[in-house]
Enzyme design. Structure first.
Site, PDB file in Angstrom:
ATOM      1  N   LYS A 129     -45.979 -10.366  32.578  1.00 36.12           N
ATOM      2  CA  LYS A 129     -46.871 -10.252  31.428  1.00 36.12           C
ATOM      3  C   LYS A 129     -48.192 -11.034  31.615  1.00 36.12           C
ATOM      4  O   LYS A 129     -48.318 -11.847  32.535  1.00 36.12           O
ATOM      5  CB  LYS A 129     -46.136 -10.742  30.174  1.00 36.12           C
ATOM      6  CG  LYS A 129     -44.956  -9.839  29.766  1.00 36.12           C
ATOM      7  CD  LYS A 129     -44.339 -10.296  28.448  1.00 36.12           C
ATOM      8  CE  LYS A 129     -43.202  -9.402  28.009  1.00 36.12           C
ATOM      9  NZ  LYS A 129     -42.662  -9.788  26.687  1.00 36.12           N
ATOM     10  N   TYR A 143     -43.954  -0.363  23.333  1.00 34.44           N
ATOM     11  CA  TYR A 143     -43.233  -1.237  22.403  1.00 34.44           C
ATOM     12  C   TYR A 143     -43.049  -0.570  21.031  1.00 34.44           C
ATOM     13  O   TYR A 143     -42.881  -1.265  20.025  1.00 34.44           O
ATOM     14  CB  TYR A 143     -43.966  -2.571  22.267  1.00 34.44           C
ATOM     15  CG  TYR A 143     -43.608  -3.580  23.370  1.00 34.44           C
ATOM     16  CD1 TYR A 143     -42.294  -4.020  23.539  1.00 34.44           C
ATOM     17  CD2 TYR A 143     -44.582  -4.099  24.215  1.00 34.44           C
ATOM     18  CE1 TYR A 143     -41.966  -4.931  24.528  1.00 34.44           C
ATOM     19  CE2 TYR A 143     -44.253  -5.025  25.215  1.00 34.44           C
ATOM     20  CZ  TYR A 143     -42.939  -5.435  25.354  1.00 34.44           C
ATOM     21  OH  TYR A 143     -42.597  -6.347  26.323  1.00 34.44           O
ATOM     22  N   PHE A 193     -44.636  -9.003  14.260  1.00 41.34           N
ATOM     23  CA  PHE A 193     -45.327  -9.463  15.468  1.00 41.34           C
ATOM     24  C   PHE A 193     -45.936  -8.322  16.289  1.00 41.34           C
ATOM     25  O   PHE A 193     -46.523  -8.565  17.339  1.00 41.34           O
ATOM     26  CB  PHE A 193     -44.384 -10.296  16.348  1.00 41.34           C
ATOM     27  CG  PHE A 193     -43.120  -9.589  16.789  1.00 41.34           C
ATOM     28  CD1 PHE A 193     -43.132  -8.696  17.849  1.00 41.34           C
ATOM     29  CD2 PHE A 193     -41.912  -9.809  16.127  1.00 41.34           C
ATOM     30  CE1 PHE A 193     -41.971  -8.042  18.271  1.00 41.34           C
ATOM     31  CE2 PHE A 193     -40.737  -9.158  16.536  1.00 41.34           C
ATOM     32  CZ  PHE A 193     -40.780  -8.279  17.604  1.00 41.34           C
ATOM     33  N   ARG A 226     -31.955  -9.391  33.184  1.00 38.62           N
ATOM     34  CA  ARG A 226     -31.973 -10.079  31.890  1.00 38.62           C
ATOM     35  C   ARG A 226     -31.453 -11.512  32.033  1.00 38.62           C
ATOM     36  O   ARG A 226     -31.940 -12.429  31.367  1.00 38.62           O
ATOM     37  CB  ARG A 226     -31.142  -9.309  30.855  1.00 38.62           C
ATOM     38  CG  ARG A 226     -31.591  -7.864  30.603  1.00 38.62           C
ATOM     39  CD  ARG A 226     -32.740  -7.713  29.671  1.00 38.62           C
ATOM     40  NE  ARG A 226     -32.462  -8.151  28.328  1.00 38.62           N
ATOM     41  CZ  ARG A 226     -33.309  -7.961  27.306  1.00 38.62           C
ATOM     42  NH1 ARG A 226     -34.474  -7.342  27.488  1.00 38.62           N
ATOM     43  NH2 ARG A 226     -33.024  -8.389  26.116  1.00 38.62           N
ATOM     44  N   THR A 247     -35.222 -14.401  25.013  1.00 40.35           N
ATOM     45  CA  THR A 247     -36.568 -14.031  24.567  1.00 40.35           C
ATOM     46  C   THR A 247     -37.400 -15.263  24.217  1.00 40.35           C
ATOM     47  O   THR A 247     -38.560 -15.380  24.615  1.00 40.35           O
ATOM     48  CB  THR A 247     -36.472 -13.113  23.323  1.00 40.35           C
ATOM     49  OG1 THR A 247     -35.550 -12.059  23.598  1.00 40.35           O
ATOM     50  CG2 THR A 247     -37.831 -12.545  22.961  1.00 40.35           C
ATOM     51  N   ARG A 261     -37.928 -17.550  31.881  1.00 37.13           N
ATOM     52  CA  ARG A 261     -38.539 -17.917  30.594  1.00 37.13           C
ATOM     53  C   ARG A 261     -38.421 -19.410  30.316  1.00 37.13           C
ATOM     54  O   ARG A 261     -39.343 -20.019  29.767  1.00 37.13           O
ATOM     55  CB  ARG A 261     -37.951 -17.057  29.477  1.00 37.13           C
ATOM     56  CG  ARG A 261     -38.547 -15.625  29.499  1.00 37.13           C
ATOM     57  CD  ARG A 261     -37.774 -14.690  28.632  1.00 37.13           C
ATOM     58  NE  ARG A 261     -38.472 -13.417  28.401  1.00 37.13           N
ATOM     59  CZ  ARG A 261     -37.898 -12.353  27.868  1.00 37.13           C
ATOM     60  NH1 ARG A 261     -36.621 -12.396  27.521  1.00 37.13           N
ATOM     61  NH2 ARG A 261     -38.577 -11.241  27.671  1.00 37.13           N
ATOM     62  N   ASN A 286     -44.034 -14.742  26.814  1.00 33.36           N
ATOM     63  CA  ASN A 286     -42.777 -15.101  27.472  1.00 33.36           C
ATOM     64  C   ASN A 286     -42.620 -14.512  28.880  1.00 33.36           C
ATOM     65  O   ASN A 286     -41.515 -14.266  29.341  1.00 33.36           O
ATOM     66  CB  ASN A 286     -41.582 -14.799  26.567  1.00 33.36           C
ATOM     67  CG  ASN A 286     -41.440 -13.329  26.257  1.00 33.36           C
ATOM     68  OD1 ASN A 286     -42.251 -12.521  26.697  1.00 33.36           O
ATOM     69  ND2 ASN A 286     -40.414 -12.973  25.512  1.00 33.36           N
ATOM     70  N   HIS A 320     -40.989  -8.913  30.938  1.00 31.64           N
ATOM     71  CA  HIS A 320     -40.215  -7.910  30.198  1.00 31.64           C
ATOM     72  C   HIS A 320     -39.146  -7.370  31.128  1.00 31.64           C
ATOM     73  O   HIS A 320     -39.396  -7.234  32.333  1.00 31.64           O
ATOM     74  CB  HIS A 320     -41.091  -6.741  29.743  1.00 31.64           C
ATOM     75  CG  HIS A 320     -40.289  -5.504  29.413  1.00 31.64           C
ATOM     76  ND1 HIS A 320     -39.687  -5.326  28.196  1.00 31.64           N
ATOM     77  CD2 HIS A 320     -39.930  -4.437  30.167  1.00 31.64           C
ATOM     78  CE1 HIS A 320     -39.005  -4.182  28.213  1.00 31.64           C
ATOM     79  NE2 HIS A 320     -39.138  -3.625  29.399  1.00 31.64           N
ATOM     80  N   GLU A 339     -38.436   3.846  30.857  1.00 38.59           N
ATOM     81  CA  GLU A 339     -39.556   2.935  31.099  1.00 38.59           C
ATOM     82  C   GLU A 339     -40.113   3.091  32.518  1.00 38.59           C
ATOM     83  O   GLU A 339     -41.324   3.025  32.716  1.00 38.59           O
ATOM     84  CB  GLU A 339     -39.102   1.491  30.846  1.00 38.59           C
ATOM     85  CG  GLU A 339     -38.796   1.244  29.375  1.00 38.59           C
ATOM     86  CD  GLU A 339     -38.240  -0.146  29.062  1.00 38.59           C
ATOM     87  OE1 GLU A 339     -37.970  -0.413  27.879  1.00 38.59           O
ATOM     88  OE2 GLU A 339     -38.090  -0.959  30.003  1.00 38.59           O
TER      89      GLU A 339
HETATM   90  P1  ATP Z   1     -38.846  -7.650  26.314  1.00 33.70           P
HETATM   91  O1  ATP Z   1     -38.570  -6.365  25.552  1.00 33.70           O
HETATM   92  O2  ATP Z   1     -40.308  -7.992  26.384  1.00 33.70           O
HETATM   93  O3  ATP Z   1     -38.149  -7.700  27.619  1.00 33.70           O
HETATM   94  P2  ATP Z   1     -36.802  -8.931  24.786  1.00 33.70           P
HETATM   95  O4  ATP Z   1     -36.022  -7.674  25.008  1.00 33.70           O
HETATM   96  O5  ATP Z   1     -36.184 -10.229  25.195  1.00 33.70           O
HETATM   97  O6  ATP Z   1     -38.200  -8.861  25.487  1.00 33.70           O
HETATM   98  P3  ATP Z   1     -37.507  -7.892  22.202  1.00 33.70           P
HETATM   99  O7  ATP Z   1     -36.707  -8.196  20.989  1.00 33.70           O
HETATM  100  O8  ATP Z   1     -37.395  -6.547  22.822  1.00 33.70           O
HETATM  101  O9  ATP Z   1     -37.216  -9.048  23.277  1.00 33.70           O
HETATM  102  O10 ATP Z   1     -39.031  -8.192  21.844  1.00 33.70           O
HETATM  103  C1  ATP Z   1     -40.072  -7.668  22.660  1.00 33.70           C
HETATM  104  C2  ATP Z   1     -41.144  -8.702  22.846  1.00 33.70           C
HETATM  105  O11 ATP Z   1     -41.776  -8.938  21.593  1.00 33.70           O
HETATM  106  C3  ATP Z   1     -40.648 -10.083  23.284  1.00 33.70           C
HETATM  107  O12 ATP Z   1     -40.494 -10.216  24.663  1.00 33.70           O
HETATM  108  C4  ATP Z   1     -41.745 -10.975  22.767  1.00 33.70           C
HETATM  109  O13 ATP Z   1     -42.846 -10.962  23.687  1.00 33.70           O
HETATM  110  C5  ATP Z   1     -42.157 -10.290  21.488  1.00 33.70           C
HETATM  111  N1  ATP Z   1     -41.470 -10.892  20.341  1.00 33.70           N
HETATM  112  C6  ATP Z   1     -40.185 -10.693  19.966  1.00 33.70           C
HETATM  113  N2  ATP Z   1     -39.885 -11.420  18.882  1.00 33.70           N
HETATM  114  C7  ATP Z   1     -41.014 -12.084  18.553  1.00 33.70           C
HETATM  115  C8  ATP Z   1     -41.367 -12.994  17.515  1.00 33.70           C
HETATM  116  N3  ATP Z   1     -40.494 -13.377  16.578  1.00 33.70           N
HETATM  117  N4  ATP Z   1     -42.642 -13.475  17.512  1.00 33.70           N
HETATM  118  C9  ATP Z   1     -43.533 -13.101  18.444  1.00 33.70           C
HETATM  119  N5  ATP Z   1     -43.270 -12.239  19.447  1.00 33.70           N
HETATM  120  C10 ATP Z   1     -42.032 -11.737  19.501  1.00 33.70           C
HETATM  121 MG    MG Z   2     -36.786  -5.730  24.637  1.00 37.11          MG
END
Ligand code: ATP
Ligand code: MG
Length: 140
Positions: free
Chosen positions: A11, A51, A59, A87, A93, A104, A114, A117, A128
């Protein structure tokens, strides 16, 4: 144990800090192999579609702005149980909740910035991967 492919993004917080090599090293040390990789600047439309599942979350706007703020590296990773393995290597996350030694925990700045992805299922990985790569660009 099955050989799988997963989709990964390094990212903007990582490209900005010039630590993409560190991230790739952690993925490789964890047993994954990069079989496709390119540095791109995501468009707003791409980030919103990618997304899209989070469209209704508070967010979402900030997430899209972040993902287009600097270049990203999109990549396909291959290995045994690659989706789950990636993962694990990434960690939770929210870096505050991530296990020591994960990307992370060691590198992320916040729950938003973070660093990586990773696809959350084999099915989503396929979707994807094809969102960013043609078959010809994946060299296993
Ligand atoms: P990713 O999909 O990026 O691999 P993830 O699967 O761990 O991450 P998701 O729940 O899919 O988490 O959320 C997607 C992305 O949105 C997160 O990686 C983070 O960058 C952002 N995100 C998620 N929750 C929050 C939050 N509460 N505040 C800010 N950003 C958030
Ligand atoms: Mg995700």
């Amino acid at each position: 144990m099955t050989m799988e492919r997963t989709f990964s993004i390094i990212k903007p917080d990582a490209t900005k800090r010039n630590i993409t090599g560190k991230v790739v090293s952690m993925l490789e040390d964890g047993g994954l192999r990069v079989v496709a990789q390119k540095r791109i600047r995501m468009t707003k439309e791409q980030a919103e579609e990618f997304y899209g599942i989070h469209r209704d979350k508070p967010f979402f706007g900030g997430l899209v702005e972040f993902m287009i703020s600097e270049p990203v590296i999109v990549q396909v990773l291959e290995g045994e149980n690659a989706v789950e393995r990636n993962r694990e290597i990434m960690g939770a996350t929210n870096p505050d909740n991530a296990v020591a030694g994960t990307i992370r925990k060691e590198l992320a700045l916040s729950i938003g910035e973070n660093t990586v992805h990773g696809s959350d299922s084999v099915e989503n990985a396929k979707t994807e991967i094809s969102f960013f790569f043609s078959d010809m660009e994946i060299v296993g």
